[in-house]
Design a protein around this motif. Structure first.
Motif, PDB file in Angstrom:
ATOM      1  N   LEU A  71       5.819  -3.315   2.138  1.00 30.04           N
ATOM      2  CA  LEU A  71       5.135  -2.019   1.505  1.00 30.04           C
ATOM      3  C   LEU A  71       5.394  -2.416   0.072  1.00 30.04           C
ATOM      4  O   LEU A  71       4.437  -1.900  -1.018  1.00 30.04           O
ATOM      5  CB  LEU A  71       6.091  -0.748   1.746  1.00 30.04           C
ATOM      6  CG  LEU A  71       5.924  -0.288   3.070  1.00 30.04           C
ATOM      7  CD1 LEU A  71       7.175   1.004   3.650  1.00 30.04           C
ATOM      8  CD2 LEU A  71       4.603   0.659   3.340  1.00 30.04           C
ATOM      9  N   GLY A  72       6.443  -3.279  -0.319  1.00 32.58           N
ATOM     10  CA  GLY A  72       6.583  -3.653  -1.753  1.00 32.58           C
ATOM     11  C   GLY A  72       5.280  -4.657  -2.305  1.00 32.58           C
ATOM     12  O   GLY A  72       4.734  -4.399  -3.160  1.00 32.58           O
ATOM     13  N   ALA A  73       4.865  -5.384  -1.182  1.00 32.11           N
ATOM     14  CA  ALA A  73       3.637  -6.065  -1.757  1.00 32.11           C
ATOM     15  C   ALA A  73       2.313  -5.273  -1.607  1.00 32.11           C
ATOM     16  O   ALA A  73       1.659  -5.571  -2.533  1.00 32.11           O
ATOM     17  CB  ALA A  73       3.592  -7.146  -0.268  1.00 32.11           C
ATOM     18  N   ALA A  74       2.253  -4.318  -1.153  1.00 35.76           N
ATOM     19  CA  ALA A  74       1.347  -3.532  -1.077  1.00 35.76           C
ATOM     20  C   ALA A  74       1.127  -2.815  -2.616  1.00 35.76           C
ATOM     21  O   ALA A  74       0.085  -2.516  -3.130  1.00 35.76           O
ATOM     22  CB  ALA A  74       1.327  -2.278  -0.028  1.00 35.76           C
ATOM     23  N   ARG A  75       2.268  -2.418  -3.090  1.00 36.90           N
ATOM     24  CA  ARG A  75       2.205  -1.833  -4.314  1.00 36.90           C
ATOM     25  C   ARG A  75       2.093  -2.920  -5.491  1.00 36.90           C
ATOM     26  O   ARG A  75       1.443  -2.476  -6.487  1.00 36.90           O
ATOM     27  CB  ARG A  75       3.670  -1.075  -4.536  1.00 36.90           C
ATOM     28  CG  ARG A  75       3.788   0.083  -3.843  1.00 36.90           C
ATOM     29  CD  ARG A  75       4.917   0.994  -3.723  1.00 36.90           C
ATOM     30  NE  ARG A  75       4.946   1.819  -2.921  1.00 36.90           N
ATOM     31  CZ  ARG A  75       5.803   1.975  -1.840  1.00 36.90           C
ATOM     32  NH1 ARG A  75       6.662   1.141  -1.713  1.00 36.90           N
ATOM     33  NH2 ARG A  75       5.434   2.958  -0.825  1.00 36.90           N
ATOM     34  N   ALA A  76       2.473  -4.071  -4.992  1.00 33.01           N
ATOM     35  CA  ALA A  76       2.005  -5.205  -6.066  1.00 33.01           C
ATOM     36  C   ALA A  76       0.680  -5.507  -6.126  1.00 33.01           C
ATOM     37  O   ALA A  76       0.112  -6.237  -7.109  1.00 33.01           O
ATOM     38  CB  ALA A  76       3.076  -6.376  -5.867  1.00 33.01           C
ATOM     39  N   VAL A  77      -0.071  -5.281  -5.033  1.00 31.12           N
ATOM     40  CA  VAL A  77      -1.423  -5.933  -4.915  1.00 31.12           C
ATOM     41  C   VAL A  77      -2.369  -5.179  -5.712  1.00 31.12           C
ATOM     42  O   VAL A  77      -2.228  -4.030  -5.780  1.00 31.12           O
ATOM     43  CB  VAL A  77      -1.703  -5.811  -3.256  1.00 31.12           C
ATOM     44  CG1 VAL A  77      -2.384  -4.941  -2.838  1.00 31.12           C
ATOM     45  CG2 VAL A  77      -2.358  -7.186  -3.181  1.00 31.12           C
ATOM     46  N   SER A  78      -3.495  -5.829  -6.396  1.00 30.02           N
ATOM     47  CA  SER A  78      -4.536  -5.321  -6.889  1.00 30.02           C
ATOM     48  C   SER A  78      -5.709  -5.131  -5.842  1.00 30.02           C
ATOM     49  O   SER A  78      -6.089  -5.998  -5.362  1.00 30.02           O
ATOM     50  CB  SER A  78      -4.681  -5.897  -8.170  1.00 30.02           C
ATOM     51  OG  SER A  78      -5.862  -6.606  -8.212  1.00 30.02           O
ATOM     52  N   LEU A  79      -6.168  -3.904  -5.512  1.00 33.35           N
ATOM     53  CA  LEU A  79      -6.995  -3.845  -4.520  1.00 33.35           C
ATOM     54  C   LEU A  79      -8.518  -3.848  -4.854  1.00 33.35           C
ATOM     55  O   LEU A  79      -8.703  -3.816  -6.187  1.00 33.35           O
ATOM     56  CB  LEU A  79      -6.901  -2.352  -3.906  1.00 33.35           C
ATOM     57  CG  LEU A  79      -5.645  -1.910  -3.397  1.00 33.35           C
ATOM     58  CD1 LEU A  79      -5.500  -0.257  -2.948  1.00 33.35           C
ATOM     59  CD2 LEU A  79      -5.507  -2.553  -2.240  1.00 33.35           C
ATOM     60  N   PRO A  80      -9.352  -4.281  -3.892  1.00 33.42           N
ATOM     61  CA  PRO A  80     -10.721  -4.518  -4.450  1.00 33.42           C
ATOM     62  C   PRO A  80     -11.467  -3.514  -4.889  1.00 33.42           C
ATOM     63  O   PRO A  80     -10.931  -2.284  -4.500  1.00 33.42           O
ATOM     64  CB  PRO A  80     -11.190  -5.011  -3.311  1.00 33.42           C
ATOM     65  CG  PRO A  80     -10.576  -4.909  -2.117  1.00 33.42           C
ATOM     66  CD  PRO A  80      -9.090  -4.706  -2.633  1.00 33.42           C
TER      67      PRO A  80
END
Ligand SMILES: C[S@@+](CC[C@H](N)C(=O)[O-])C[C@H]1O[C@@H](n2cnc3c(N)ncnc32)[C@H](O)[C@@H]1O
Length: 217
Positions: A71-80
């Motif tokens: 979930l932490g990685a999800a918040r860090a990721v920049s989505l296409p």
């Protein structure tokens, strides 16, 4: 405190696996659109990529997962950009065990369980499936299946490699899942009616849209 099995891989997960898994995510979104499943829970959402793809396709998806690292990685990721919903820049993801979901009965049109059931011990997988069918009448199960014909065998053998690399417990659960017939065996034992079936991973996987069988007791 229990160790998060995804603590070390979470920040690399999307980079390593999106090239392989984005096809699964598009297939899930296509089935949701075609079947009119517009309120969807991704109950083992990982880094939230499936949710992003669904929301980009106009499906109101929320995600839950047990792993704080994922979930932490999800918040860090920049989505296409194509997957970013215009109304909300961040994904609605929260922490929950798939066996005990914080939602009312039939709160969704469908629950996605994607590449998660094979890594669970049998009682956990059964409980997660039962809980998914409490919060929605339909489930979308994307996971490994048994090879159906000789042409499927190379892919079916190849998937042992990433599953083995994922660790001893993960591999033990994967092998148990396959020994019980993979995703199709699970759907059969749960008495589900399969509405749609798509091949994944060159025949090593399947995406099943299934529902509670009204003829079952
Ligand atoms: C292989 S990843 C797949 C993630 C995502 N569905 C995807 O396709 O990228 C499996 C995910 O299942 C989650 N998971 C495993 N057991 C769970 C449980 N009991 N409740 C919620 N999530 C769980 C893990 O934390 C992990 O994020």
């Amino acid at each position: 405190m229990t160790t998060d099995p995804y603590a070390r891989i979470a920040e690399w997960y999307d980079l390593l696996l999106n090239p392989v898994l984005d096809g699964v995510r598009r297939a899930v979104a296509e089935v949701c659109r075609a079947e009119g499943l517009l309120r969807v829970l991704d109950a083992c959402c990982g880094t939230g990529r499936q949710c992003a793809v669904l929301r980009g396709a106009g499906v109101a998806c929320v995600g839950t997962d047990l792993s704080p690292a994922m979930l932490g990685a999800a918040r860090a990721v920049s989505l296409p950009a194509t997957s970013r919903p215009s109304s909300s820049p961040s994904l609605p993801l929260s922490r929950a065990d798939a066996r005990v979901l914080p939602f009312a009965d039939n709160a969704f049109d469908a629950v996605v369980l994607s590449l998660a059931l094979h890594e669970m011990p049998e009682p956990v997988g059964n409980a997660a499936l039962a809980e998914a069918l409490r919060v929605a009448p339909r489930v979308l199960l994307a996971d490994y299946r048994l090879a159906e014909r000789n042409l499927d065998l190379p892919a079916a053998l190849f998937v042992h490699l990433p599953e083995r690399l994922a660790g001893a417990e993960h591999y033990r659960n994967f092998r148990g899942f396959m020994a019980r017939g993979g995703v199709e065996g699970l759907a059969h034992r749960a008495g589900l009616a399969v509405i749609r079936r798509e091949r994944l991973f060159g025949g090593a996987g399947a995406l099943l849209l299934a529902e509670r069988n009204s003829r079952a007791g």
